[in-house]
Design an enzyme around this catalytic site. Sequence first.
Site, PDB file in Angstrom:
ATOM      1  N   SER A 144     -12.074   6.102  -5.222  1.00 41.26           N
ATOM      2  CA  SER A 144     -13.046   5.683  -4.209  1.00 41.26           C
ATOM      3  C   SER A 144     -13.488   6.890  -3.401  1.00 41.26           C
ATOM      4  O   SER A 144     -12.686   7.792  -3.118  1.00 41.26           O
ATOM      5  CB  SER A 144     -12.433   4.646  -3.269  1.00 41.26           C
ATOM      6  OG  SER A 144     -13.331   4.325  -2.215  1.00 41.26           O
ATOM      7  N   TYR A 155      -5.823   2.463   2.716  1.00 47.06           N
ATOM      8  CA  TYR A 155      -6.543   2.412   1.443  1.00 47.06           C
ATOM      9  C   TYR A 155      -7.004   3.807   1.044  1.00 47.06           C
ATOM     10  O   TYR A 155      -6.870   4.212  -0.120  1.00 47.06           O
ATOM     11  CB  TYR A 155      -7.730   1.465   1.578  1.00 47.06           C
ATOM     12  CG  TYR A 155      -8.706   1.488   0.426  1.00 47.06           C
ATOM     13  CD1 TYR A 155      -8.372   0.940  -0.805  1.00 47.06           C
ATOM     14  CD2 TYR A 155      -9.984   2.043   0.576  1.00 47.06           C
ATOM     15  CE1 TYR A 155      -9.274   0.939  -1.862  1.00 47.06           C
ATOM     16  CE2 TYR A 155     -10.887   2.055  -0.464  1.00 47.06           C
ATOM     17  CZ  TYR A 155     -10.531   1.505  -1.684  1.00 47.06           C
ATOM     18  OH  TYR A 155     -11.427   1.506  -2.734  1.00 47.06           O
TER      19      TYR A 155
END
Length: 260
Positions: A144, A155
């Site tokens: 990501s 995250y």
Amino acid sequence: MRSERFRDKIMIVTGAAQGIGREVAIRAAAEGARLALVDRSELVHEVAVEIETAGGSSIAILADLENWEGARDAVATAIRQFGRIDVLVNNVGGAIWMRPFEHFDDRQIEAEIRRSLFPTMWCCRAVLPSMIEVGSGVIVNVSSIATRGINRVPYSAAKGAVNALTVAMAMENAERGIRVNAVAPGGTDAPQRRIPRNSENQTEDDGRWIDEVVRQTTESSFMKRYGTLEEQANAILFMASDEASYLTGTILPVGGGDTG
């Protein structure tokens, strides 16, 4: 579309029930891949039926990839069915909560790491011996660009670890004929998830923090928009194909100019 890129290739796609994973699986099948679709949601069976109806070949495997046993057993099932694994696409992951770091508790931080790091690590470990044995293989990890972003620190940390895992595995395994790369999607337009990552009631603060993420993601993109599922699948399938035969240890950002 290069319709023959994956003919006679055996591919595992994790997180195949929805979103990017589903798009990758359907398109890989259309290009000739035989697929093992892995997810912990029963929805993965619908994807397998869709592929079979279109004339493709796939099996659906229910597994919780956040633990080693789930990954080990899923890979073993795919090998029993197809005999080998040529390509592994590690797609499981995604932020569960979006909020400033000081508002995460210890349970939430651990859940984010389990969700967005361990499925990739366990599946890499599970598939590696079979690829070493045959002297070839391709692994594409979905990372990501949120390694640089707001309201997702746990995250972001997990996806940073995925990037490090990718490069270290590539260095260890290049001379064994195994390529390991990552694709780092930016914000992606997708249908509403039928099974949400977070089923908790959203507060007013939660809504505001999510809006902040959307605004930051859009503003960080040179193109000032989210990508499409097709644009993300294009990059993943390129990395999975022989067209990327001289690429390994590479993190490819797909964020409209935002490199994360």
